[in-house]
Design an enzyme around this catalytic site. Structure first.
Site, PDB file in Angstrom:
ATOM      1  N   GLU A   1       0.880  -1.165   0.000  1.00 53.42           N
ATOM      2  CA  GLU A   1       0.000   0.000   0.000  1.00 53.42           C
ATOM      3  C   GLU A   1       0.920   1.218   0.000  1.00 53.42           C
ATOM      4  O   GLU A   1       1.576   1.509   1.000  1.00 53.42           O
ATOM      5  CB  GLU A   1      -0.911   0.033   1.227  1.00 53.42           C
ATOM      6  CG  GLU A   1      -1.846   1.237   1.227  1.00 53.42           C
ATOM      7  CD  GLU A   1      -2.581   1.448   2.550  1.00 53.42           C
ATOM      8  OE1 GLU A   1      -3.394   2.396   2.602  1.00 53.42           O
ATOM      9  OE2 GLU A   1      -2.330   0.704   3.516  1.00 53.42           O
TER      10      GLU A   1
ATOM     11  N   ASP B   1       5.218   4.655   3.589  1.00 53.67           N
ATOM     12  CA  ASP B   1       5.028   6.102   3.647  1.00 53.67           C
ATOM     13  C   ASP B   1       6.280   6.708   4.269  1.00 53.67           C
ATOM     14  O   ASP B   1       6.963   6.041   5.057  1.00 53.67           O
ATOM     15  CB  ASP B   1       3.795   6.464   4.490  1.00 53.67           C
ATOM     16  CG  ASP B   1       3.200   7.813   4.111  1.00 53.67           C
ATOM     17  OD1 ASP B   1       3.902   8.828   4.243  1.00 53.67           O
ATOM     18  OD2 ASP B   1       2.036   7.852   3.689  1.00 53.67           O
TER      19      ASP B   1
ATOM     20  N   ASP C   1      -2.174  11.594  -3.186  1.00 57.63           N
ATOM     21  CA  ASP C   1      -2.241  13.016  -3.507  1.00 57.63           C
ATOM     22  C   ASP C   1      -2.304  13.167  -5.031  1.00 57.63           C
ATOM     23  O   ASP C   1      -1.403  12.711  -5.736  1.00 57.63           O
ATOM     24  CB  ASP C   1      -0.997  13.717  -2.958  1.00 57.63           C
ATOM     25  CG  ASP C   1      -1.062  15.231  -3.058  1.00 57.63           C
ATOM     26  OD1 ASP C   1      -1.799  15.747  -3.925  1.00 57.63           O
ATOM     27  OD2 ASP C   1      -0.360  15.897  -2.284  1.00 57.63           O
TER      28      ASP C   1
ATOM     29  N   ASP D   1     -10.678   9.712  -5.343  1.00 52.46           N
ATOM     30  CA  ASP D   1     -11.845  10.573  -5.548  1.00 52.46           C
ATOM     31  C   ASP D   1     -11.545  11.639  -6.593  1.00 52.46           C
ATOM     32  O   ASP D   1     -12.430  12.418  -6.961  1.00 52.46           O
ATOM     33  CB  ASP D   1     -12.248  11.250  -4.234  1.00 52.46           C
ATOM     34  CG  ASP D   1     -11.278  12.362  -3.872  1.00 52.46           C
ATOM     35  OD1 ASP D   1     -10.068  12.074  -3.809  1.00 52.46           O
ATOM     36  OD2 ASP D   1     -11.719  13.501  -3.670  1.00 52.46           O
TER      37      ASP D   1
END
Length: 223
Positions: free
Chosen positions: A47, A72, A121, A157
């Site tokens: 991920e 991350d 992002d 989104d």
């Protein structure tokens, strides 16, 4: 730096599920995730830009026969998922603190079976196009570390990122592309797995549609 961040960084140092600079496995993990960390031969799924690691933890709960690694650079963010995974005893979940563009320093060719990009992002400014995680320079990295039949999955989104990605993929050597601009009203909805990040809850509450796509890379031919 706030006290909460300092406390989280300290917990990350002590959490065996967090792999970061200063820990021995950080320097030697490439090609050894199955043998030395998870100690099994199960598929490895990443991920990327995992934030709080909702998918790494959520998928780890659902699929104990697969290994999940949230990645991350923000230690205070991945602390959340790492803490939950440790508390729940999820042996198939880990977190790696590094930059996405350094992935092939930590994973060998053919070591990765699946990659998830969950609401990354979108980098809407034109000058930041190269920083989008579906830019060809990142796709090249993913292709180097993935198995030939591995899936890359994007959930966002952002219509801009979704459409940009489709445009990039139209000129990139991929196969088996499936996509929808409205995941919640699509046959692909089953691949949602009922996992909803905090940001996704906010997006859908505001009326945003969730876009989704997945694809595989074409096998590279040798001369």
């Amino acid at each position: 730096m706030g006290k909460n961040k300092l406390a989280r960084f300290k917990e990350n140092e002590e959490n065996p599920l967090v792999i970061q600079a200063g820990k021995p496995f950080f320097e030697s993990c490439k090609g050894k995730w199955r043998s030395d960390f998870f100690k099994n031969d199960n598929p490895i799924c990443l991920e990327l830009a995992c934030g709080r690691g909702e998918y790494s933890v959520g998928l780890g709960r659902l699929f104990p026969d697969r290994n999940y690694i949230g990645i991350d650079i923000k230690g205070a963010r991945l602390w959340k998922g790492a803490s939950i995974a440790l508390h729940e005893g999820l042996k198939n979940v880990a977190f790696l603190r590094t930059f996405i563009h350094d992935l092939d320093k930590f994973f060998a060719p053919d070591e990765v079976d699946e990659i998830w990009l969950i609401h990354p992002d979108p980098r809407p400014r034109k000058r930041d196009i190269r920083r989008r995680l579906t830019n060809p320079r990142f796709l090249d990295i993913y292709r180097r570390i993935m198995k030939a039949d591995g899936w890359v999955k994007l959930k966002t989104d952002s219509a801009l990122l979704y459409e940009y990605t489709l445009e990039v993929l139209s000129q990139y050597p991929i196969r088996d592309l499936e996509h929808t601009d409205d995941l919640y009203n699509s046959p692909l909805y089953a691949e949602h797995y009922g996992i909803c990040t905090r940001y996704e809850e906010e997006f859908t509450a505001q009326g945003h549609k969730i876009h989704y796509l997945k694809f595989r890379f074409k096998q590279q031919t040798t001369q």
